[in-house]
Structure formats: C-alpha cells, structure tokens
Write an enzyme that holds these catalytic residues in place. Structure first.
Site, PDB file in Angstrom:
ATOM      1  N   GLU A  17      -9.477   5.050  -9.322  1.00 52.77           N
ATOM      2  CA  GLU A  17      -8.400   4.128  -8.927  1.00 52.77           C
ATOM      3  C   GLU A  17      -8.285   2.966  -9.920  1.00 52.77           C
ATOM      4  OE1 GLU A  17      -7.917   3.174  -4.716  1.00 52.77           O
ATOM      5  OE2 GLU A  17      -7.852   1.066  -5.284  1.00 52.77           O
ATOM      6  N   HIS A  75       0.334   4.124  -4.926  1.00 52.12           N
ATOM      7  CA  HIS A  75       0.143   3.499  -3.618  1.00 52.12           C
ATOM      8  C   HIS A  75       1.460   2.856  -3.169  1.00 52.12           C
ATOM      9  CE1 HIS A  75      -4.516   2.939  -4.040  1.00 52.12           C
ATOM     10  NE2 HIS A  75      -4.100   4.052  -4.602  1.00 52.12           N
ATOM     11  N   GLY A 106      -0.946  -2.487   3.832  1.00 52.02           N
ATOM     12  CA  GLY A 106      -1.094  -3.652   2.936  1.00 52.02           C
ATOM     13  C   GLY A 106      -1.704  -4.807   3.698  1.00 52.02           C
ATOM     14  N   HIS A 149     -11.648  -0.939  10.559  1.00 50.01           N
ATOM     15  CA  HIS A 149     -10.741  -1.891   9.907  1.00 50.01           C
ATOM     16  C   HIS A 149     -11.026  -3.284  10.462  1.00 50.01           C
ATOM     17  CE1 HIS A 149      -6.941  -4.050   9.092  1.00 50.01           C
ATOM     18  NE2 HIS A 149      -7.000  -3.365   7.971  1.00 50.01           N
ATOM     19  N   GLN A 176     -12.205   3.178   2.623  1.00 44.82           N
ATOM     20  CA  GLN A 176     -12.548   1.862   2.089  1.00 44.82           C
ATOM     21  C   GLN A 176     -13.928   1.969   1.460  1.00 44.82           C
ATOM     22  OE1 GLN A 176     -11.953  -0.848   0.646  1.00 44.82           O
ATOM     23  NE2 GLN A 176     -10.691  -1.687   2.293  1.00 44.82           N
ATOM     24  N   GLN A 212     -18.576 -11.290  -7.245  1.00 47.01           N
ATOM     25  CA  GLN A 212     -17.334 -10.536  -7.062  1.00 47.01           C
ATOM     26  C   GLN A 212     -17.449  -9.554  -5.885  1.00 47.01           C
ATOM     27  OE1 GLN A 212     -16.635  -7.241  -9.757  1.00 47.01           O
ATOM     28  NE2 GLN A 212     -14.604  -8.067 -10.217  1.00 47.01           N
TER      29      GLN A 212
HETATM   30  C1  LIG Z   1      -8.204   3.679  -0.469  1.00 45.65           C
HETATM   31  C2  LIG Z   1      -7.504   2.351  -0.192  1.00 45.65           C
HETATM   32  C3  LIG Z   1      -6.518   1.917  -1.072  1.00 45.65           C
HETATM   33  C4  LIG Z   1      -5.838   0.709  -0.833  1.00 45.65           C
HETATM   34  N1  LIG Z   1      -4.854   0.316  -1.708  1.00 45.65           N
HETATM   35  C5  LIG Z   1      -4.142  -0.810  -1.465  1.00 45.65           C
HETATM   36  C6  LIG Z   1      -3.040  -1.198  -2.291  1.00 45.65           C
HETATM   37  O1  LIG Z   1      -2.725  -0.523  -3.276  1.00 45.65           O
HETATM   38  N2  LIG Z   1      -2.348  -2.327  -1.974  1.00 45.65           N
HETATM   39  C7  LIG Z   1      -2.685  -3.099  -0.880  1.00 45.65           C
HETATM   40  O2  LIG Z   1      -2.013  -4.113  -0.631  1.00 45.65           O
HETATM   41  N3  LIG Z   1      -3.710  -2.757  -0.063  1.00 45.65           N
HETATM   42  C8  LIG Z   1      -4.444  -1.638  -0.326  1.00 45.65           C
HETATM   43  N4  LIG Z   1      -5.469  -1.280   0.516  1.00 45.65           N
HETATM   44  C9  LIG Z   1      -5.837  -2.162   1.625  1.00 45.65           C
HETATM   45  C10 LIG Z   1      -5.020  -1.883   2.910  1.00 45.65           C
HETATM   46  O3  LIG Z   1      -3.659  -2.159   2.673  1.00 45.65           O
HETATM   47  C11 LIG Z   1      -5.590  -2.803   3.997  1.00 45.65           C
HETATM   48  O4  LIG Z   1      -6.876  -2.369   4.373  1.00 45.65           O
HETATM   49  C12 LIG Z   1      -4.696  -3.038   5.217  1.00 45.65           C
HETATM   50  O5  LIG Z   1      -5.231  -4.130   5.964  1.00 45.65           O
HETATM   51  C13 LIG Z   1      -4.589  -1.852   6.169  1.00 45.65           C
HETATM   52  O6  LIG Z   1      -3.892  -0.828   5.626  1.00 45.65           O
HETATM   53  P1  LIG Z   1      -3.770   0.588   6.403  1.00 45.65           P
HETATM   54  O7  LIG Z   1      -2.844   1.404   5.614  1.00 45.65           O
HETATM   55  O8  LIG Z   1      -5.104   1.111   6.698  1.00 45.65           O
HETATM   56  O9  LIG Z   1      -3.064   0.056   7.748  1.00 45.65           O
HETATM   57  P2  LIG Z   1      -2.842   0.700   9.178  1.00 45.65           P
HETATM   58  O10 LIG Z   1      -3.307   2.094   9.263  1.00 45.65           O
HETATM   59  O11 LIG Z   1      -1.431   0.406   9.567  1.00 45.65           O
HETATM   60  O12 LIG Z   1      -3.839  -0.174  10.084  1.00 45.65           O
HETATM   61  C14 LIG Z   1      -3.809  -1.609  10.049  1.00 45.65           C
HETATM   62  C15 LIG Z   1      -4.408  -2.149  11.340  1.00 45.65           C
HETATM   63  O13 LIG Z   1      -3.517  -1.928  12.422  1.00 45.65           O
HETATM   64  C16 LIG Z   1      -4.104  -1.064  13.407  1.00 45.65           C
HETATM   65  N5  LIG Z   1      -3.042  -0.124  13.764  1.00 45.65           N
HETATM   66  C17 LIG Z   1      -2.588   0.909  13.011  1.00 45.65           C
HETATM   67  N6  LIG Z   1      -1.556   1.521  13.633  1.00 45.65           N
HETATM   68  C18 LIG Z   1      -1.358   0.862  14.791  1.00 45.65           C
HETATM   69  C19 LIG Z   1      -0.430   1.004  15.842  1.00 45.65           C
HETATM   70  N7  LIG Z   1       0.505   1.971  15.821  1.00 45.65           N
HETATM   71  N8  LIG Z   1      -0.498   0.119  16.877  1.00 45.65           N
HETATM   72  C20 LIG Z   1      -1.434  -0.861  16.903  1.00 45.65           C
HETATM   73  N9  LIG Z   1      -2.360  -1.047  15.915  1.00 45.65           N
HETATM   74  C21 LIG Z   1      -2.314  -0.192  14.872  1.00 45.65           C
HETATM   75  C22 LIG Z   1      -5.295  -0.407  12.727  1.00 45.65           C
HETATM   76  O14 LIG Z   1      -6.329  -0.061  13.646  1.00 45.65           O
HETATM   77  C23 LIG Z   1      -5.725  -1.484  11.759  1.00 45.65           C
HETATM   78  O15 LIG Z   1      -6.505  -2.469  12.395  1.00 45.65           O
HETATM   79  C24 LIG Z   1      -6.174  -0.087   0.294  1.00 45.65           C
HETATM   80  C25 LIG Z   1      -7.193   0.355   1.175  1.00 45.65           C
HETATM   81  C26 LIG Z   1      -7.857   1.560   0.939  1.00 45.65           C
HETATM   82  C27 LIG Z   1      -8.942   1.999   1.875  1.00 45.65           C
END
Ligand SMILES: Cc1cc2nc3c(=O)[nH]c(=O)nc-3n(C[C@H](O)[C@H](O)[C@H](O)COP(=O)(O)OP(=O)(O)OC[C@H]3O[C@@H](n4cnc5c(N)ncnc54)[C@H](O)[C@@H]3O)c2cc1C
Length: 285
Positions: A17, A75, A106, A149, A176, A212
């Site tokens: 990545e 992404h 995000g 999360h 993660q 970091q």
């Molecule tokens: C491999 C990887 C790559 C990443 N790359 C980036 C990047 O390029 N840019 C960036 O900004 N961030 C990135 N992130 C970070 C990520 O955006 C954050 O961890 C963010 O807080 C959650 O993203 P998610 O897609 O898991 O969210 P979601 O799956 O939407 O979950 C977010 C939160 O909401 C809850 N939730 C989910 N769906 C629902 C629902 N329907 N109703 C109620 N609660 C719900 C979940 O339990 C969780 O607590 C990355 C993370 C990983 C693991």
C-alpha cells in the site's frame, strides 16, 4: 486485472500500500520506490485516498497500472464525494481500466470527532460498496478490524457491519494493522462463524520509528503488545536498533500468519521500500 482472479490460485497474496504525495517531486520519488518494489512481484498495489486529493489517487493508480503493468486498486472514501461525484469518479476509473477498489467510509478530517456524510452521499462503507457494485463489475475490497473499529464498542456489531459490506458486494477484506496475531486469529474465527467466507488479507506494518507508530496506533485503535513496546522504547534513540526490532517482529508475525493459513499479507509500506523488501526476502527463504 482483477484481484479476485488471484484467490484460489495464488496463496498467499502479497500486496503493498502507498499513499499519493502532494507534489510532483514527491510523486517521482514514490514512483521510483514502487518501481524498486516491483522486483518482489507483488500481486497488487493499492493507493490510498489520504493526504492529497482524489485526483492524485486516481493519477497514481492509472500511472502504476499503465507504466508498470501491476494489478492496482484505488481506495474510495465516503468522505469526499456525494453520489453524483462518486458516479463520475467510478466512470473515470472504469474507463481508465481500473478494476479494483477499496470501499471505505474514511476518518473525520480537520480534527472533527464524528464522521459527517456529505449531503446526498454515503454514511457507511456498506452503502458505498453497494453503490459501486451496482455500477460496474469492480472487484471490491473492504476494511476489517481485528481489534475492533475504534468507534464500535460492540465486537459482534462490528462483525455484523463487516458482513453488511460483504453482502453489499465486497469480494475480500484487508485488515487494519495489528501486532498480536492472537487478536487476528480470534477475530478471523468470529468472522467465519458469522458467515463471512471471503479472503481476509492481514495488514502488516514494519515499525521503523517509535513515535510515529505510537501516533498510528492511537489513531486507528490498535495496540502494541507490552513486551514489544518496552523493547522498542529501550532502543528508541537508536534508529538502526529500532529497525532491527521492528523488522524482527514483522518477520516473525508474517511467518506465523502464513503458517496459520492467512490468505494474504498486505504491507503498509509508508512509501518506503527497504523494510518491506527485507521482510519479503526473509519470507521467501
Ligand atoms: C486497509 C485499510 C485501508 C484504509 N485506507 C484509507 C484511505 O485510503 N483513506 C482514508 O481516509 N481512510 C482509510 N482507512 C481508514 C478507514 O477509513 C477508517 O478506519 C474509518 O474510520 C472506517 O472506515 P470503514 O470503511 O471501515 O467504515 P465502516 O465500515 O462504514 O465502519 C465505520 C464505523 O461505523 C460502524 N458501522 C458500519 N456500518 C454501520 C451501519 N450500517 N450502521 C451503524 N454503524 C455502522 C462500524 O462498526 C464502524 O464503527 C483505511 C483502513 C484500512 C483498514
């Protein structure tokens, strides 16, 4: 060049990545780093949507795919686009030959604590994954959290929301970063028990800088095991010693993950080649 073509054929997958840089000089250096890591024959490369803008992510994704011929994944986040903009962005990716996207919510930006979806946008990654799946036949990946999360205090609920992303069309999960494989194995078992059958690729980060990595884990809700933390802190002022401890841990971690049938290793390279190359060389011995 879809990522899901690899599953069942290549085991485990190895992926790297990178994040786009803000300026042209940085972009050139990054491109050279990616070029160096190409020698390790990664199965795919992913480009984050962080720091710069969506355009930087797009340009870097297209350039890697075009000039290096590596399977590439872009992404996407709910943060930056309403549905109309996301639709246009997906068309550009598809027309540019990109077939792999990681659908993410995000993190809140500018010091905000709570995620606020753009008007007429997406509140959660499962909504975005469903939107993408309805447009083109992208191979969609989503994020998973072996330690939960940080905004979800209920591990069962967290796995239910992960399942919702798979049901929306995702074909694989990237985790993660984590340092304790026990957390990963326990969480993977819980995912399988909940009916999540898609490949789960483990997110691995080589520790090279103690301050970091402490910042990173605070932000993403992961933990550094006490023994590892104490060892790192004891040599914190000596970068070469920190490197040795960090790499040693990552190699042992990856060896155990592979021995336990992990379907892929996804390296958070932090745009550097040395540590990732070192780990991959050890793993291929
Ligand atoms: C491999 C990887 C790559 C990443 N790359 C980036 C990047 O390029 N840019 C960036 O900004 N961030 C990135 N992130 C970070 C990520 O955006 C954050 O961890 C963010 O807080 C959650 O993203 P998610 O897609 O898991 O969210 P979601 O799956 O939407 O979950 C977010 C939160 O909401 C809850 N939730 C989910 N769906 C629902 C629902 N329907 N109703 C109620 N609660 C719900 C979940 O339990 C969780 O607590 C990355 C993370 C990983 C693991």
């Amino acid at each position: 060049m879809r990522i899901d073509e690899l599953f069942g054929r290549v085991r485990p997958t190895i992926s790297f990545e990178f994040y786009p840089t803000q300026n042209a000089a940085g972009a050139e250096t990054l491109f050279q780093t990616i070029h160096q890591l190409q020698a390790l024959k990664p199965d795919f490369i992913s480009i984050t949507r962080t720091g710069g803008g969506t355009q930087q992510t797009l340009e870097l994704t297209l350039r890697i795919q075009r000039e290096l011929g590596i399977r590439t994944m872009s992404h996407l986040t709910c943060l930056h686009h309403n549905q109309e903009e996301m639709h246009a962005h997906l068309e550009t990716l598809w027309d540019g030959g990109v077939r792999n996207v990681l659908a993410l919510r995000g993190d809140p930006e500018n010091g905000q604590l709570v995620f606020k979806a753009p008007k007429n946008g997406f509140a959660y990654a499962n909504e975005l994954a469903g939107f993408v799946a309805a447009r083109h036949d992208f191979c969609i990946g989503v994020a998973g959290y072996p330690e939960g999360h940080p905004q979800c205090l209920n591990p069962t609920r967290d796995i239910e929301t992960l399942k919702a992303k798979i049901d929306a069309g995702a074909r694989f999960i990237i985790t993660q970063l984590f340092f304790d494989n026990t957390d990963f194995f326990r969480w993977r078992d819980a995912c399988r028990a909940a009916g999540i059958t898609v490949p789960i690729l483990a997110g691995v980060i080589p520790i090279e800088n103690v301050a970091q990595i402490k910042r990173f884990v605070t932000r993403c809700g992961a933990k550094i095991p006490q023994e590892l933390l104490l060892t790192l802190e004891a040599v914190e002022a000596d970068p070469a010693a920190v490197y040795d401890v960090g790499i040693g841990h990552a190699i042992a971690q990856c060896q155990e993950l592979l021995a336990e049938g992990t379907e892929g290793l996804h390296f958070y390279t932090l745009n550097k080649s040395k540590a990732t190359a070192h780990i991959c060389a050890e793993l291929s011995r």
